[in-house]
Scaffold this motif. Structure first.
Motif, PDB file in Angstrom:
ATOM      1  N   VAL A   1       0.927  -1.139   0.062  1.00 50.93           N
ATOM      2  CA  VAL A   1       0.041   0.081   0.037  1.00 50.93           C
ATOM      3  C   VAL A   1       0.861   1.154   0.000  1.00 50.93           C
ATOM      4  CG1 VAL A   1      -1.658   1.355   1.404  1.00 50.93           C
ATOM      5  CG2 VAL A   1      -1.992  -1.340   1.366  1.00 50.93           C
ATOM      6  N   ASP A   2       0.444   2.174  -0.721  1.00 48.28           N
ATOM      7  CA  ASP A   2       1.401   3.642  -0.827  1.00 48.28           C
ATOM      8  C   ASP A   2       1.291   4.250   0.476  1.00 48.28           C
ATOM      9  OD1 ASP A   2       3.043   5.325  -1.755  1.00 48.28           O
ATOM     10  OD2 ASP A   2       1.731   6.265  -3.233  1.00 48.28           O
ATOM     11  N   VAL A   3       2.059   5.106   0.736  1.00 50.77           N
ATOM     12  CA  VAL A   3       1.987   6.107   1.882  1.00 50.77           C
ATOM     13  C   VAL A   3       2.027   7.699   1.465  1.00 50.77           C
ATOM     14  CG1 VAL A   3       3.608   4.506   3.334  1.00 50.77           C
ATOM     15  CG2 VAL A   3       4.723   6.274   1.725  1.00 50.77           C
ATOM     16  N   THR A   4       1.672   8.214   2.296  1.00 48.39           N
ATOM     17  CA  THR A   4       1.450   9.934   2.059  1.00 48.39           C
ATOM     18  C   THR A   4       2.516  10.516   2.448  1.00 48.39           C
ATOM     19  OG1 THR A   4       0.631  10.775   4.151  1.00 48.39           O
ATOM     20  CG2 THR A   4      -1.052   9.575   3.028  1.00 48.39           C
ATOM     21  N   THR A   5       2.896  11.489   1.416  1.00 50.18           N
ATOM     22  CA  THR A   5       4.173  12.506   1.750  1.00 50.18           C
ATOM     23  C   THR A   5       3.923  13.370   2.817  1.00 50.18           C
ATOM     24  OG1 THR A   5       3.555  13.845   0.050  1.00 50.18           O
ATOM     25  CG2 THR A   5       5.090  12.178  -0.451  1.00 50.18           C
ATOM     26  N   ASP A   6       2.558  13.412   3.483  1.00 53.48           N
ATOM     27  CA  ASP A   6       2.532  14.321   4.702  1.00 53.48           C
ATOM     28  C   ASP A   6       2.748  13.773   5.964  1.00 53.48           C
ATOM     29  OD1 ASP A   6       1.419  16.299   3.030  1.00 53.48           O
ATOM     30  OD2 ASP A   6      -0.442  15.478   3.129  1.00 53.48           O
ATOM     31  N   THR A   7       2.257  12.610   6.122  1.00 49.69           N
ATOM     32  CA  THR A   7       2.515  11.850   7.363  1.00 49.69           C
ATOM     33  C   THR A   7       3.812  10.724   7.229  1.00 49.69           C
ATOM     34  OG1 THR A   7       1.005  10.069   7.283  1.00 49.69           O
ATOM     35  CG2 THR A   7       0.054  12.134   8.100  1.00 49.69           C
ATOM     36  N   PHE A   8       3.839  10.176   6.062  1.00 45.06           N
ATOM     37  CA  PHE A   8       4.978   9.264   5.892  1.00 45.06           C
ATOM     38  C   PHE A   8       4.046   7.860   6.180  1.00 45.06           C
ATOM     39  CE2 PHE A   8       8.420  12.094   7.408  1.00 45.06           C
ATOM     40  CZ  PHE A   8       8.127  13.221   6.392  1.00 45.06           C
ATOM     41  N   ASN A   9       2.940   7.806   6.534  1.00 45.10           N
ATOM     42  CA  ASN A   9       2.177   6.694   7.052  1.00 45.10           C
ATOM     43  C   ASN A   9       1.278   6.115   5.823  1.00 45.10           C
ATOM     44  OD1 ASN A   9       3.399   5.963   9.372  1.00 45.10           O
ATOM     45  ND2 ASN A   9       2.021   7.328  10.501  1.00 45.10           N
TER      46      ASN A   9
END
Ligand SMILES: Cc1ncc(COP(=O)(O)O)c(C=O)c1O
Length: 387
Positions: free
Chosen positions: A119-127
């Motif tokens: 699953v990809d992660v967000t560049t805002d929270t890294f989660n």
């Protein structure tokens, strides 16, 4: 010099000393007498496995986290495997994990015979990117080859994943959540500590972690007491309570008395260390905010600040400038899992734009309780001079 019942006070320095990425020596100097006494007690009673320190540690960890049960194990990787075996995961099961994490998360899934779905992660929270998670679950169901069984969100760098939104998805599809909290012990969401945020939480006490042993160790936490007994059996070759008959498949995943003894003394100063990390992160934030891209602050989410990480488009330049000033930095991780040789077969055909960006831009600055204000200022001066 302190006597055995005292913890040495924190020694504030003027910020001119060498900066460590993680300073285990400074920590040891504070509690060395207490650790020596704890180790001597283990040598005296001689119960190197399953000594009284293990039960004491498990109880103290339960009290600290608010979990219903805690089971000490040999490492953070073993804890992931033990919990998955406890849920009878195996061939034909799909386990959803972020692609931007330490390789242990994927290894553990594959060692149980299950299949990791990245699953990809967000560049805002890294989660974990929750929208991508929902999409991946739907795709697995459409394909009909695997049974969706478990979601393993990873609390990267210490920040709890978005458990409220992930829990909704888990309920909708009847999936179990296991938090990979290897980096987030001490973190919080609202008033709830990591360890009690999901039905199952797994952590690592690798020496460099927020709470670290002097060797390998880890722990599992649960909000469902029945799971604890199953995990105690699996960590001891799957035996019954009398340790005679194997009633399920297990292995040697035990946490030994020496590591439990060390962890008990480190846990005693952990709340104070956590406060110091939070204070240091706030100082970094105040100096760097608006000038470099920091992870988003989300109301109610408190990171354990295991690492202080940020994204910079000119990472090589920033790292070189820090090195020139004798300041250590690190990159976790230069490659998402879906690109690694061992895990490529499970990469699928969807893009991972968040993870790909992080692999190019992420970096971590020195973070540990024993940094001084002057040292953090020196790190920020260098980062800002090339940003
Ligand atoms: C996210 C994550 N999961 C799992 C692990 C595995 O923990 P251990 O090294 O204790 O086996 C680590 C540790 O480095 C980690 O960072």
């Amino acid at each position: 010099m302190t006597n055995q019942s005292e913890t040495a006070p924190l020694n504030a320095t003027d910020g001119d000393g060498p900066i460590q990425f993680i300073d285990l020596k400074a920590q040891q100097a504070r509690i060395r007498n207490k650790i020596d006494a704890r180790i001597k007690a283990v040598l005296d009673h001689g119960a190197y496995i399953n000594g009284p320190e293990l039960g004491e540690l498990e109880e103290t960890l339960c009290n600290f986290t608010g979990a219903a049960d805690c089971v000490g194990v040999a490492s953070g990787t073993d804890s992931l495997i033990i919990a998955m075996l406890g849920e009878s995961l195996g061939a034909g099961d799909a386990v959803f994990i972020p692609t931007f994490t330490y390789n242990a998360t994927a290894n553990a899934v594959l060692l149980t015979g299950a299949t990791p779905i990245f699953v990809d992660v967000t560049t805002d929270t890294f989660n974990m990117d929750v929208a991508d998670l929902a999409m991946k679950i739907e795709r697995v169901l459409e394909e009909g080859r695997l049974r969706p069984r478990m979601i393993i969100p990873v609390d990267l760098f210490g920040l709890p994943a978005d458990y409220p939104r992930i829990s909704k998805i888990a309920k909708e599809y009847n999936l179990t959540i296991m938090a990979d909290a290897a980096q987030s012990f001490g973190g919080m969401l609202g008033n709830t500590r990591v360890g009690a945020l999901a039905e199952i939480s797994s952590t690592s006490f690798f020496p460099g972690k927020g709470l670290g042993a002097y060797g390998d160790a880890g722990a599992l936490f649960t909000t469902d007491k029945a799971k604890g007994e199953i995990w105690r059996s699996i960590r001891w070759h799957g035996t019954d309570a009398q340790r005679k008959e194997s009633i399920r498949v297990g292995f040697n995943g035990r946490l030994d008395s020496m590591q439990a003894a060390v962890l008990l003394e480190k846990l005693a100063i952990f709340p104070e260390e956590l406060e110091l990390r939070i204070k240091h992160a706030a100082q970094y934030d105040a100096r760097l905010s608006g000038k470099v891209k920091l992870p988003s602050k989300v109301e109610g989410f408190q990171s354990s600040n295991g690492y202080y990480s940020l994204t910079v488009p000119n990472r090589e330049v920033v790292q070189a400038a820090l090195k020139e000033a004798s300041i250590p930095s690190a990159v976790y991780y230069t490659q998402p899992l879906h690109e690694m040789e061992a895990f490529k077969p499970y990469a699928g055909d969807t893009p991972f734009t968040g993870a790909d960006t992080l692999a190019e831009e992420i970096m971590s600055l020195p973070m540990h309780p024993y940094l001084t204000e002057g040292q953090i200022d020196r790190v920020c001066d260098v980062v800002l001079s090339v940003s």
